[in-house]
Scaffold this motif. Structure first.
Motif, PDB file in Angstrom:
ATOM      1  N   TRP A  56      -5.161   8.623   6.512  1.00  0.00           N
ATOM      2  CA  TRP A  56      -4.801   7.214   6.695  1.00  0.00           C
ATOM      3  C   TRP A  56      -4.395   6.927   8.139  1.00  0.00           C
ATOM      4  O   TRP A  56      -4.261   5.775   8.539  1.00  0.00           O
ATOM      5  N   THR A  92      -2.076   0.802   9.748  1.00  0.00           N
ATOM      6  CA  THR A  92      -1.634   1.885   8.877  1.00  0.00           C
ATOM      7  C   THR A  92      -0.182   2.203   9.196  1.00  0.00           C
ATOM      8  O   THR A  92       0.291   1.985  10.319  1.00  0.00           O
ATOM      9  N   PHE A 117      -6.974   1.397   4.001  1.00  0.00           N
ATOM     10  CA  PHE A 117      -6.259   2.270   3.061  1.00  0.00           C
ATOM     11  C   PHE A 117      -7.209   2.807   1.994  1.00  0.00           C
ATOM     12  O   PHE A 117      -7.222   4.015   1.699  1.00  0.00           O
ATOM     13  N   LEU A 171       0.823  -1.212   0.000  1.00  0.00           N
ATOM     14  CA  LEU A 171       0.000   0.000   0.000  1.00  0.00           C
ATOM     15  C   LEU A 171       0.855   1.260   0.000  1.00  0.00           C
ATOM     16  O   LEU A 171       0.443   2.282  -0.553  1.00  0.00           O
TER      17      LEU A 171
END
Length: 725
Positions: free
Chosen positions: A357, A382, A242, A204
């Motif tokens: 985020w 995250t 995300f 990500l």
């Protein structure tokens, strides 16, 4: 960091007369030839020249190599010093046998192995075992080394990727160095030792590079889709958090640009459709079942049956290990930096990727409601807060550099950098301690267990019984209200499968209780609901086998409980016609039936042969090829730092998706020829990507040719100043 108007005015004056089209501009020579009209402009000229010199030093390959060594050393030093040790912590046991299963079985084996109380499945969280199997087949790393490379390699790549991401938004090479070091110091902490979780965050983070290219080019959309798809097969909950942050950021951007709704909707619409399409493909792949039976997303995360008090204590322990007295001020500085940058440059992806985020971390406050769920796991849902702490460290470094330039006090710069560099060093030390990274006793499989389990595997292979069912007996003491039987059964079951040949993994069972009860065909009851149910359901699975299984009793897993006397006396209380093997002192002791000779199986890749090391080097040189090709296609003008941060992540994404697709079509074990075929296909896919010709697709500002050449020859940390000039 944005510069001031005086520097912009000076550079505009220097760049008034563009050079010849084919001759590169040397900004230092241009300034040297210029006669400044006053002392103020002379001071500013000296400032910019110093910035260019420092920038060239930090861009030098040796400087980048030093940062790579500093980032990597805490992760790999223990394994270099003790090359025979297994990966730290317990989590690698979950992946080790899954990697081996893909080498000799059809991929659907991972969905068929369930266990009592459905304790072993993880749905289609199979991307990490696929990458581990590719490491086993292409470079040829050993059985234990595959999890070492995953556990240590993923956070190293993640730290460098975060550094490249910081550089992409600040255009300051100092940000790459400091954010990489600051992030790595946190990623070695126990918060991020979960391999699937760190793997998903790596994918990500690579996706963060591609948000702008995905708005403008098909190459960006395709690469972003690869990473999101693979993240969905790695850790779906991390993917969902995300995507929710990015979708919210797109909605805010559309609302802020309501006066030009058409262009905003067109650009954000392409990104939103890419994300939604990727999520839809992940959902269909799980529910339909690309490797066999379908799976529900609930299989991806199985929280342990613990109380709210347990989860709160674990959360407090994690927060304490993160040392908030050191990192909280850096986090505040990082937020201030992002807000200031957004104020000067406008709302951008950095604002969204850090602030929005970071919102999943609020899930750690669930203890306030009294609900029982793993609050602490929201800290690693995250990596945005890690990036913010890295940016806070960079802010301090930027202030030190800027102050030294203005006053010419390079000694001051060195003195200020001592406490700045002490912060990541402190985090490295605290993280290695909290994760017990260097403890030799803290391996997922201990040396004693290895000797016992390797004897079992060698014995099964010596008699050609590698496909025969095996029952591994474990036991311990538990109170009537304890939930530990569930955790012990799951963890030890993962470890014990290290001693099972790949062909027998589909027919391996774990029984918790007395071996005499197992031989009699009945479970062991201690009036603990978890213990009793695990015994009942395990016995049901064992009775479904058509071939009489081998019963193996590892001594290291029966130091307490009903089987302790049998382990000590090395004999059963009554005779039996079953094959019962006691694994002790690295040998197989037959307690009933016949025992094969003990054969010690050498670990692949540890025989010191020259060809093995040649294969390792060639394999690791070949693996990054697809990602580096794709990075140059999707961001052609981004520069080597961004390509270095994005390229390895794209390699993981393209190779992982191609390998999963090939296994879904062939339904064959991942043999060595098939693995090389997957790598070749991944390279081909990268070569066929359309090149993003639009300079905006690479994230760079469109500039005139003269200005672009000037910036490339002497790029200073104040790249925003150069843009304005």
């Amino acid at each position: 960091m944005p510069g001031d108007r005086d520097e912009a005015r000076l550079l505009a004056h220097v760049l008034t007369e563009p050079p010849e089209p084919e001759q590169p501009v040397d900004l230092g020579d241009a300034m040297a030839r210029l006669v400044p009209p006053n002392e103020e402009e002379a001071r500013l000229m000296t400032h910019v020249l110093a910035a260019g010199r420092l920038d060239r030093i930090l861009r030098h390959p040796l400087a980048l190599l030093v940062t790579l060594i500093l980032v990597s050393t805490p992760f790999v030093a223990t394994y270099v010093k003790y090359p025979q040790r297994a990966a730290a912590r317990h989590d690698p046991a979950h992946y080790s046998w899954r990697i081996e299963a893909l080498l000799e079985n059809d991929p659907g084996v991972l969905q068929r192995i369930g266990g009592p109380m459905d304790i072993y499945p993880s749905g289609y969280r199979v991307a990490t075992p696929v990458i581990g199997a590719m490491l086993r087949r292409i470079p040829g790393v050993g059985t234990l080394k595959s999890t070492v490379f995953l556990l240590a390699g993923i956070p190293i790549l993640l730290a460098l990727s975060l550094g490249g991401l910081a550089y992409r938004f600040t255009r300051d090479v100092l940000a790459f160095h400091l954010v990489s070091l600051g992030s790595a110091g946190l990623l070695i902490n126990r918060v991020f030792v979960y391999i699937d979780n760190a793997h998903a965050l790596l994918l990500l983070t690579g996706g963060c590079y591609l948000l702008e290219p995905a708005r403008r080019s098909w190459a960006g959309r395709m690469c972003l889709a690869f990473l999101l798809l693979l993240a969905g097969f790695t850790h779906p909950t991390t993917l969902v958090t995300f995507c929710a942050a990015v979708l919210l950021a797109s909605a805010i951007k559309i609302l802020l640009g309501w006066r030009r709704a058409g262009p905003a909707l067109a650009m954000e619409g392409a990104l939103v459709l890419t994300i939604l399409a990727s999520l839809g493909l992940v959902y269909l792949s799980w529910t339909i079942g690309i490797w066999g039976r379908g799976a529900e997303f609930t299989e991806a995360a199985q929280p342990p049956p613990r109380s709210a008090e347990f989860f709160f204590l674990r959360l407090r322990s994690w927060v304490d290990h993160l040392d908030p007295w050191v990192n909280a001020p850096l986090l505040v500085l990082g937020i201030f930096f992002v807000v200031l940058l957004a104020k000067r440059k406008g709302y951008n992806d950095l604002t969204a990727l850090t602030l929005l985020w970071s919102l999943p971390v609020l899930g750690a406050l669930g203890f306030l409601t009294g609900a029982a769920y793993p609050y602490y796991r929201f800290l690693n849902a995250t990596v945005a807060w890690v990036l913010l702490i890295g940016l806070g460290l960079y802010s301090l470094g930027w202030v030190a550099v800027r102050g030294a330039r203005r006053g010419g006090a390079w000694l001051l710069l060195l003195l200020l950098f001592v406490p700045i560099m002490a912060m990541p060093y402190h985090n490295f030390r605290a993280g290695r301690s909290s994760s017990r990274w260097e403890w030799l006793a803290h391996q997922w499989v201990s040396p004693t267990e290895r000797r016992e389990l390797e004897a079992l595997r060698g014995g099964l292979l010596a008699e050609g019984q590698d496909g025969r069912p095996v029952v591994l007996v474990i036991d311990a003491f538990f109170g009537p209200d304890s939930t530990r039987p569930f955790n012990i059964f799951k963890q030890e079951g993962n470890v014990l499968r290290y001693g099972i040949p790949s062909a027998s993994l589909d027919h391996t069972h774990v029984f918790m209780g007395a071996v005499t009860d197992l031989i009699a065909g009945q479970p062991t009851y201690i009036e603990n609901p978890f213990y009793d149910r695990l015994g009942e359901e395990a016995l049901e699975d064992i009775e479904r086998e058509r071939v009489e299984p081998v019963i193996a009793i590892p001594a290291s897993h029966n130091r307490k409980g009903h089987n302790l006397r049998i382990v000590r006396n090395e004999k059963l209380p009554r005779s039996s016609d079953r094959d019962v093997w006691l694994l002790k002192r690295g040998e197989i002791i037959s307690l009933a039936g016949s025992a094969p000779p003990t054969v010690s199986e050498e670990e692949p890749g540890e025989d010191g042969e020259l060809w093995h090391y040649i294969r390792l080097v060639l394999g690791f040189l070949a693996l990054p090829a697809p990602g580096l090709i794709a990075a140059r296609k999707v961001m052609p003008d981004a520069g080597p730092l961004i390509h270095a941060g994005l390229g390895p992540v794209l390699s993981v994404g393209t190779i992982g998706i191609v390998a999963m697709a090939v296994l879904a079509v062939t339904r064959q074990p991942l043999s060595q020829p098939l693995a090389w075929f997957c790598l070749a296909v991944a390279v081909g896919v990268s070569l066929m990507l359309p090149k993003a010709n639009d300079p905006l697709a690479s994230g760079d500002d469109p500039r005139s040719g003269a200005t672009r050449r000037a910036v490339s020859s002497a790029r200073a940390p104040d790249d925003d100043t150069l843009s304005r000039a």
